[in-house]
Motif scaffolding. Structure first.
Motif, mmCIF file in Angstrom:
data_model
loop_
_atom_site.group_PDB
_atom_site.id
_atom_site.type_symbol
_atom_site.label_atom_id
_atom_site.label_comp_id
_atom_site.label_asym_id
_atom_site.label_seq_id
_atom_site.Cartn_x
_atom_site.Cartn_y
_atom_site.Cartn_z
ATOM 1 N N UNK A 104 0.387 1.590 8.304
ATOM 2 C CA UNK A 104 0.040 0.540 9.274
ATOM 3 C C UNK A 104 -1.352 0.033 8.952
ATOM 4 N N UNK A 105 -1.480 -1.282 8.898
ATOM 5 C CA UNK A 105 -2.767 -1.910 8.588
ATOM 6 C C UNK A 105 -3.358 -2.544 9.831
ATOM 7 N N UNK A 106 -4.683 -2.557 9.890
ATOM 8 C CA UNK A 106 -5.374 -3.256 10.963
ATOM 9 C C UNK A 106 -5.230 -4.760 10.739
ATOM 10 N N UNK A 107 -5.459 -5.571 11.759
ATOM 11 C CA UNK A 107 -5.320 -7.019 11.592
ATOM 12 C C UNK A 107 -6.211 -7.616 10.498
ATOM 13 N N UNK A 109 -8.250 5.974 -2.352
ATOM 14 C CA UNK A 109 -8.560 4.551 -2.179
ATOM 15 C C UNK A 109 -8.790 3.891 -3.532
ATOM 16 N N UNK A 110 -9.550 4.537 -4.385
ATOM 17 C CA UNK A 110 -9.827 4.006 -5.723
ATOM 18 C C UNK A 110 -8.543 3.882 -6.548
ATOM 19 N N UNK A 111 -7.700 4.907 -6.503
ATOM 20 C CA UNK A 111 -6.465 4.901 -7.287
ATOM 21 C C UNK A 111 -5.472 3.844 -6.785
ATOM 22 N N UNK A 112 -5.362 3.704 -5.475
ATOM 23 C CA UNK A 112 -4.400 2.761 -4.903
ATOM 24 C C UNK A 112 -4.847 1.322 -5.134
ATOM 25 N N UNK A 163 0.843 -1.201 0.000
ATOM 26 C CA UNK A 163 0.000 0.000 0.000
ATOM 27 C C UNK A 163 0.877 1.250 0.000
ATOM 28 N N UNK A 164 1.954 1.243 0.795
ATOM 29 C CA UNK A 164 2.835 2.412 0.865
ATOM 30 C C UNK A 164 3.445 2.724 -0.497
ATOM 31 N N UNK A 165 3.895 1.692 -1.183
ATOM 32 C CA UNK A 165 4.492 1.907 -2.509
ATOM 33 C C UNK A 165 3.460 2.421 -3.515
ATOM 34 N N UNK A 206 -8.587 -4.079 6.655
ATOM 35 C CA UNK A 206 -9.644 -3.224 6.106
ATOM 36 C C UNK A 206 -9.421 -1.742 6.392
ATOM 37 N N UNK A 207 -8.456 -1.448 7.248
ATOM 38 C CA UNK A 207 -8.137 -0.052 7.580
ATOM 39 C C UNK A 207 -6.627 0.129 7.492
ATOM 40 N N UNK A 208 -6.223 1.239 6.903
ATOM 41 C CA UNK A 208 -4.802 1.545 6.776
ATOM 42 C C UNK A 208 -4.568 2.995 7.180
#
Length: 134
Positions: free
Chosen positions: A56-59, A91-94, A27-29, A62-64
């Motif tokens: 940082x992602x949730x376990x 969100x759409x672009x990533x 996601x970061x990249x 679904x959340x970053x």
């Protein structure tokens, strides 16, 4: 299948799992690429170089939370507010660049690690600490 102690610790706020770390880096990249190409249409983000230092992602993935800092550290709060306004577009672009079962909800926060490093450097250079080291 029984859960190991490490898996249950990660879910209760312990260290992130390898999967969380791997997805966060993907996601970061992707987020860095989207912001570098200037694909987000917000007047406050035009011509601003943004560094994405960590995600940082949730376990459940679904959340970053993305920690960002504009180049030079100027107008950090305005840039973070603009990114949070445009998070649906981001969100759409990533998620168009990476394959995940669920598209994560983004939250943007300013990266304060550079401020903490400066504060630590100041403390280490203070006269009482220098005296104790000698």
């Amino acid at each position: 299948m029984a859960k190991t102690r490490h898996q249950s610790a990660a879910r209760s706020g312990g260290a992130p799992t390898q999967r969380q770390l791997r997805v966060a880096e993907l996601i970061r990249r992707a987020l860095s690429d989207v912001l570098a190409r200037g694909e987000v249409h917000d007047p406050e983000l035009l011509g601003v170089s943004i560094t994405v230092s960590e995600v940082r992602c949730s376990p459940d993935l679904r959340h970053a939370t993305a920690f960002v800092l504009p180049l030079g550290g100027t107008n950090t709060e305005g840039v973070v507010a603009a990114l949070n306004r445009c998070k649906a577009e981001i969100r759409h672009l990533v998620t168009g660049q990476i394959e995940l079962k669920y598209s994560p909800q983004f939250t943007f926060q300013p990266d304060r690690t550079f401020d903490q490093m400066d504060r630590t450097r100041e403390l280490l250079d203070s006269p009482p600490v220098r005296r104790d080291l000698e």
